[in-house]
Write an enzyme that holds these catalytic residues in place. Structure first.
Site, mmCIF file in Angstrom:
data_model
loop_
_atom_site.group_PDB
_atom_site.id
_atom_site.type_symbol
_atom_site.label_atom_id
_atom_site.label_comp_id
_atom_site.label_asym_id
_atom_site.label_seq_id
_atom_site.Cartn_x
_atom_site.Cartn_y
_atom_site.Cartn_z
ATOM 1 N N HIS A 176 -1.621 2.072 10.188
ATOM 2 C CA HIS A 176 -1.718 3.038 9.103
ATOM 3 C C HIS A 176 -2.827 4.043 9.404
ATOM 4 C CE1 HIS A 176 0.770 0.078 7.160
ATOM 5 N NE2 HIS A 176 0.874 0.806 6.065
ATOM 6 N N HIS B 138 5.477 1.862 12.418
ATOM 7 C CA HIS B 138 5.914 0.480 12.602
ATOM 8 C C HIS B 138 6.791 0.364 13.841
ATOM 9 C CE1 HIS B 138 5.428 1.287 8.263
ATOM 10 N NE2 HIS B 138 4.965 0.041 8.175
ATOM 11 N N ASN C 220 -0.620 8.027 -1.344
ATOM 12 C CA ASN C 220 -0.836 6.709 -1.924
ATOM 13 C C ASN C 220 -2.047 6.738 -2.831
ATOM 14 O OD1 ASN C 220 -0.688 3.922 -2.359
ATOM 15 N ND2 ASN C 220 -0.121 3.526 -0.223
#
Length: 744
Positions: free
Chosen positions: A656, A681, A702
């Protein structure tokens, strides 16, 4: 008032304002040099003591304290015989005066426990426990002072001898034995300390590299100007405090090559003389930068461990040429606050040791919960054993290496495989590396990182502080760091970011293709890679060398620093080599390096995640088509994220990256972090992480929620909103798609 009266008054005033502080006393007992600590361990009796002994010096007499009651009169002699074996400080001369805890158990108060020594036994009258062992008794006060045996630092490994104070700080141990241009180190009796689960390093004597801050001690970093410029440290760094908390006794500060750069004796060592390597003819390069650490462990049985740092080989080099254990751990296992940096991107602390069991205990103490130890359960050993660039069979040390490989392969129940790192790179290198070979990609990487980082973090504030108190002058700096900094100054600022990019390229490639971490917590590493860092040849210190140049190039010893993997040195044996210095055959050590995968616990450390969670979390996945929980318990959150359908999948590797961020202060106890994220990923076909099955990346914003719980900030939830995806993000986690689709 006349002139004489004024002078006398001022002289008296100055005298009245002065203070006299004891810093300890040096004595000699039966030809052995001792230091009497200025700090009392307590009173063994109330008031003065009338003792008839010929050993009284300055009011001190040697004495032995027996604090426990697990003895009988008949077993005391065997107890003292054992003490002579396990402790280098105690000697029979301390038996002239004995204080025992359970005085009533003894029927004979005068006894000969050793030939030639007549013992007088007294009751131990204390309200607190004084550890058993040798002391010097102050006959005027009834107090006993710990005894330190004094040793000559004949190898020139130390810069300062230290005494740990009762308040946790340090002061100079003020003593000197007869010696030629070397200092004196004092060590306390081993009998004072008892190892426990809470104090596994109790009484372990440790030397510390002169880049680590210790409260009350001046740091020099191998530079005289630095030592004289800065005051004593106010606090001890986390790494060293970890060892002290586990019972370690720090006995001194040890030499480092200047600012932890790699230097070669003798010309490179200008400010201080290089320590001596005791192997071979005694005039070999000790290797750097943890030169004092390696030299001391190879030279002194009275020292148990030495703490060094490894940026580009500064522990492994000294371990290799002096035939001792040494380790560079996975990068980032412990905080390096209050430690002078070469480059935080590469710096790691580690040990040089002779005893592998003690080495293991020290690793556990230093790295704490980030250290994997299988002492209480049976591990499952990796089955892949790679040999990298092993020497030809006709070299003197090849048979020793081959014997080790054969035994290790048998133990692992596998067969060794020769690996060509350059060919593996050419076959599997990432497309972003282009057509570059490893040598081309990494040629200037190390030089760029250390020169740019250290110039900014060390040189600039050092030069500024020095100039401020020396009329704008520059301090003296040894040729090696100066050459590296000068080269770094000549390069564009983009060189550092390019170097970090290349390091990351190599790290991701090596950790994904050569030694990926194992998903099995009882294995951790998918394999072991063996390489040889030394050739068992003389590298003498009495030679003239060329001027220093930046450390260009790529070698096998740099694998671990770029890949952030552990690399440990193991001594295997020795080979005979003829010395032109002694005109005789001498012996040089043979060692091997063992590289393992970067610690599995660093990939998914569930315990550390659990520790930072608030009791209840707000989790809102509605923006990505999932559920919302207004108050999910911390345990439920852990169960969700660590599930095999989510982040607990051993076949999924994720990274991340945080972009733009701003913080919203809701109240004194609540904050919201608004973060831009890219979540990358890769899904592999199996937990060995060798073959990529698919990729899936998400770009999102986020909201992260933080609350203060019992005075500590905790993570309290999240609310992600996906902006766009790349590749097959929807198929990354098994819980995201139907059972029939799962990893088909």
């Amino acid at each position: 008032m006349g002139w004489n009266q004024t002078f006398l008054f001022l002289a008296f005033a100055a005298t009245a304002a002065s203070s006299l502080v004891g810093s300890g006393t040096s004595l000699q007992l039966n030809g052995i040099d001792y230091f009497v600590s200025p700090f009392s361990q307590g009173k063994v009796t109330n008031g003065s003591v009338a003792i008839n002994t010929r050993q009284n010096q300055l009011g001190f007499v040697p004495a032995t304290v027996i604090a426990g009651d697990l003895y009988t009169e008949s077993t005391l002699q065997s107890l003292f015989l054992n003490w002579s074996t396990v402790d280098d400080v105690w000697q029979p001369a301390f038996l002239e005066t004995i204080f025992v805890f359970n005085f009533a158990k003894l029927t004979n108060k005068n006894h000969n426990y050793h030939d030639g020594v007549s013992s007088s036994v007294f009751p131990l009258q204390v309200t607190h426990k004084i550890p058993s062992g040798p002391y010097f008794l102050n006959v005027h006060t009834g107090e006993v002072h710990p005894a330190y045996r004094l040793y000559d630092d004949f190898a020139g490994a130390f810069t300062q001898s230290l005494l740990q104070r009762p308040d946790g700080r340090f002061q100079t141990l003020s003593a000197q034995v007869p010696a030629a241009a070397s200092i004196t180190i004092g060590v306390p009796s081993r009998l004072y300390f008892t190892k426990t689960e809470a104090k596994p390093l109790a009484g372990v004597r440790i030397g510390v590299k002169d880049i680590f801050s210790l409260a009350g001690v001046k740091k020099g970093c191998g530079n005289r100007a630095w030592y004289h410029l800065y005051p004593v440290a106010n606090s001890t760094g986390t790494a060293m405090q970890n060892l002290i908390d586990k019972g370690a006794i720090i006995v001194g500060v040890q030499k480092t090559s200047q600012f932890a750069n790699g230097e070669t004796p003798t010309a490179d060592w200008v400010d201080y003389h290089s320590p001596f390597n005791p192997r071979g003819d005694g005039y070999q390069d000790p290797a750097t930068s943890s030169a004092g650490a390696g030299s001391s462990i190879a030279s002194y049985e009275w020292l148990d461990l030495a703490v060094g740092s490894d940026t580009g080989g500064s522990i492994r080099g000294p371990a290799t040429v002096q035939g001792i254990f040494g380790n560079r751990p996975s990068h980032g296992l412990v905080s390096l606050d209050n430690v002078m940096p070469l480059s935080p991107k590469l710096d790691t602390p580690g040990f040089l040791a002779r005893d592998p069991c003690l080495w293991n205990a020290a690793n556990a103490a230093l790295y704490r919960d980030k250290y994997t130890f299988f002492g209480h359960q049976a591990p499952r050993y990796p089955k892949k054993l790679y040999l990298l660039d092993f020497p030809a069979g006709n070299t003197s040390h090849a048979p020793i290496l081959q014997n080790f490989v054969t035994k290790l392969a048998k133990f692992l129940d596998t067969s060794p495989t020769n690996i060509d790192l350059n060919k593996e790179w050419e076959r599997t290198r990432p497309t972003s590396a282009g057509d570059q070979s490893l040598a081309q990609l990494l040629n200037t990487t190390y030089a760029a990182i250390i020169s740019k980082d250290q110039a900014k973090l060390v040189r600039e504030p050092f030069y500024r502080d020095y100039a401020a108190v020396h009329d704008g002058r520059l301090p003296f700096v040894n040729p090696v760091p100066l050459a590296r900094w000068t080269w770094g100054d000549s390069q564009p600022s983009s060189l550092l970011s390019d170097a970090v990019r290349n390091k990351t390229l190599f790290m991701d490639w090596f950790n994904g293709n050569i030694l990926p971490p194992s998903s099995d917590p009882l294995t951790c590493s998918s394999g072991l890679l063996l390489h040889v860092n030394g050739s068992a040849d003389f590298v003498s210190r009495n030679r003239y060398i060329n001027p220093p140049v930046p450390p260009f190039g790529f070698s096998n010893s740099q694998i671990s620093l770029f890949a952030e993997t552990p690399d440990s040195v193991f001594p295997l044996g020795q080979v005979p080599v003829f010395s032109s210095i002694t005109n005789n055959t001498e012996y040089l050590p043979v060692t091997i390096d063992v590289v393992a995968a970067k610690g599995f616990q660093l990939q998914r450390d569930w315990a550390r995640l659990r520790a930072i969670l608030a009791p209840a979390l707000y989790v809102d996945y509605t923006k990505i088509g999932k559920e919302k929980w207004d108050a999910m318990s911390a345990d439920d959150f852990m169960a969700m994220v660590s599930n095999d359908d989510f982040l607990g999948d051993p076949c999924v590797k994720t990274q991340h990256l945080i972009g733009a961020t701003y913080w919203e202060r809701v109240s004194e106890s609540k904050v919201i972090g608004h973060h831009q994220l890219r979540a990358a990923h890769q899904v592999y076909t199996s937990p060995d992480l060798k073959t990529v099955k698919l990729r899936g990346h998400s770009h999102a914003t986020n909201e992260h929620y933080y609350v203060k719980s019992n005075g500590v900030w905790k993570f309290a939830g999240l609310k992600p909103e996906v902006r766009w995806n790349e590749y097959k993000f929807e198929e990354v986690f098994k819980g995201s798609y139907t059972q029939s689709e799962k990893h088909s």
